[in-house]
Enzyme design. Sequence first.
Site, mmCIF file in Angstrom:
data_model
loop_
_atom_site.group_PDB
_atom_site.id
_atom_site.type_symbol
_atom_site.label_atom_id
_atom_site.label_comp_id
_atom_site.label_asym_id
_atom_site.label_seq_id
_atom_site.Cartn_x
_atom_site.Cartn_y
_atom_site.Cartn_z
ATOM 1 C CG LEU A 58 0.376 10.771 18.140
ATOM 2 C CD1 LEU A 58 1.549 11.267 19.281
ATOM 3 C CD2 LEU A 58 1.208 10.324 16.894
ATOM 4 C CG HIS A 104 2.186 6.745 16.307
ATOM 5 N ND1 HIS A 104 0.811 6.702 16.196
ATOM 6 C CD2 HIS A 104 2.394 7.150 14.920
ATOM 7 C CE1 HIS A 104 0.223 6.914 15.051
ATOM 8 N NE2 HIS A 104 1.335 6.941 14.201
ATOM 9 C CB SER A 152 -3.614 1.129 11.708
ATOM 10 O OG SER A 152 -3.857 2.235 10.698
ATOM 11 C CB SER A 153 -3.880 6.607 12.508
ATOM 12 O OG SER A 153 -2.798 6.948 13.097
HETATM 13 P P1 AMP Z 1 1.605 7.228 10.698
HETATM 14 O O1 AMP Z 1 1.364 8.359 11.653
HETATM 15 O O2 AMP Z 1 0.662 6.337 10.310
HETATM 16 O O3 AMP Z 1 2.295 7.845 9.531
HETATM 17 O O4 AMP Z 1 2.881 6.630 11.363
HETATM 18 C C1 AMP Z 1 4.170 7.203 11.758
HETATM 19 C C2 AMP Z 1 5.242 6.134 12.073
HETATM 20 O O5 AMP Z 1 4.897 5.095 12.910
HETATM 21 C C3 AMP Z 1 5.589 5.323 10.857
HETATM 22 O O6 AMP Z 1 7.083 4.972 10.944
HETATM 23 C C4 AMP Z 1 4.899 4.025 11.185
HETATM 24 O O7 AMP Z 1 5.286 2.957 10.282
HETATM 25 C C5 AMP Z 1 4.899 4.030 12.504
HETATM 26 N N1 AMP Z 1 3.820 2.982 12.907
HETATM 27 C C6 AMP Z 1 2.547 3.308 12.453
HETATM 28 N N2 AMP Z 1 1.532 2.021 13.126
HETATM 29 C C7 AMP Z 1 2.532 1.407 13.789
HETATM 30 C C8 AMP Z 1 2.477 0.138 14.761
HETATM 31 N N3 AMP Z 1 1.345 -0.509 14.831
HETATM 32 N N4 AMP Z 1 3.646 -0.479 15.217
HETATM 33 C C9 AMP Z 1 4.898 0.358 14.971
HETATM 34 N N5 AMP Z 1 5.147 1.412 14.185
HETATM 35 C C10 AMP Z 1 3.948 1.871 13.567
#
Ligand code: AMP
Length: 269
Positions: free
Chosen positions: A29, A33, A182-183
């Site tokens: 996270l 997130h 981004s992760s």
């Molecule tokens: P993930 O863990 O990458 O699957 O992301 C989980 C949620 O967080 C998804 O709805 C992503 O679009 C959102 N998310 C990921 N990175 C960002 C960011 N930089 N800004 C806003 N939301 C994000």
Amino acid sequence: MKIIKTANKITLELLNKKKIGFIPTMGCLHDGHVSLIRKSKKKKLLTIVSIFVNPFQFNNKKDYKKYPKTILTDLKICKKNKVDYVYLPQEKDIYPEKKIIIKNKIHYFRKFMEGKFRPGHFEGVIEVVKRLLSRIKTNYLFLGKKDYQQLIIIKKYLESIDSKIKVIPCDTIRAKNGVALSSRNKLLDQKSLNVAGEIINFLKQNKNQIIKSKNNSFFLSKIKEFGAKKIDYLSAFNLKQLKKTNKPSLNTRVFIAYHLNGIRLIDNF
Ligand code: AMP
């Protein structure tokens, strides 16, 4: 904050609960997130975060294996932000069957961009969303615009099943240098993160020219000059029509997927 590891328990815990906000994640996270969590808390919703790296949305085994995992820090972040429940399932809890058959009818928008370059990706995304939503009967689903195509495809899927769940699209949170959090950024060194910042700022400055250009070769070679080894796509889409476009408008967004030091990054603006 309660940490729940099984489908039965999470379903039971949420029975008769009202005003639920759900944030599905794959963990590791970051502030992106957290912005989704805060939106849910601000709406005074019972806030559920799931952390599950879904194997079926990875078209590349190596990519799945090296996906970063920081579960202890994730739990601390959730606690600090007053998440009510973290659903932390094992793979077996989400996919109890011996043989998984994924068959989902998904909107044709899947055929572009991520769907084209990651065959089976959106089928896997919809499958996990379906399974998560069968356990977590949420009223609101918080999704990031960072994964805009995913956001649209999930929204279309929910419409197609007449779901009452309200999707809340959330703006992309960026680092100071402009890179979308981004992760996968965890897998990059500072030099690559700087390059990613240069690329996104260059693209943003030239947004209208990129949209209007029928042939992106100038921009593609520029991105390569910055240091990206490979570019999967650089495309402009009209999000109302869900079609490629050469016309700048309020509905037009530019999408990019590129590779830096072996890590694939996506963004849109
Ligand atoms: P993930 O863990 O990458 O699957 O992301 C989980 C949620 O967080 C998804 O709805 C992503 O679009 C959102 N998310 C990921 N990175 C960002 C960011 N930089 N800004 C806003 N939301 C994000």
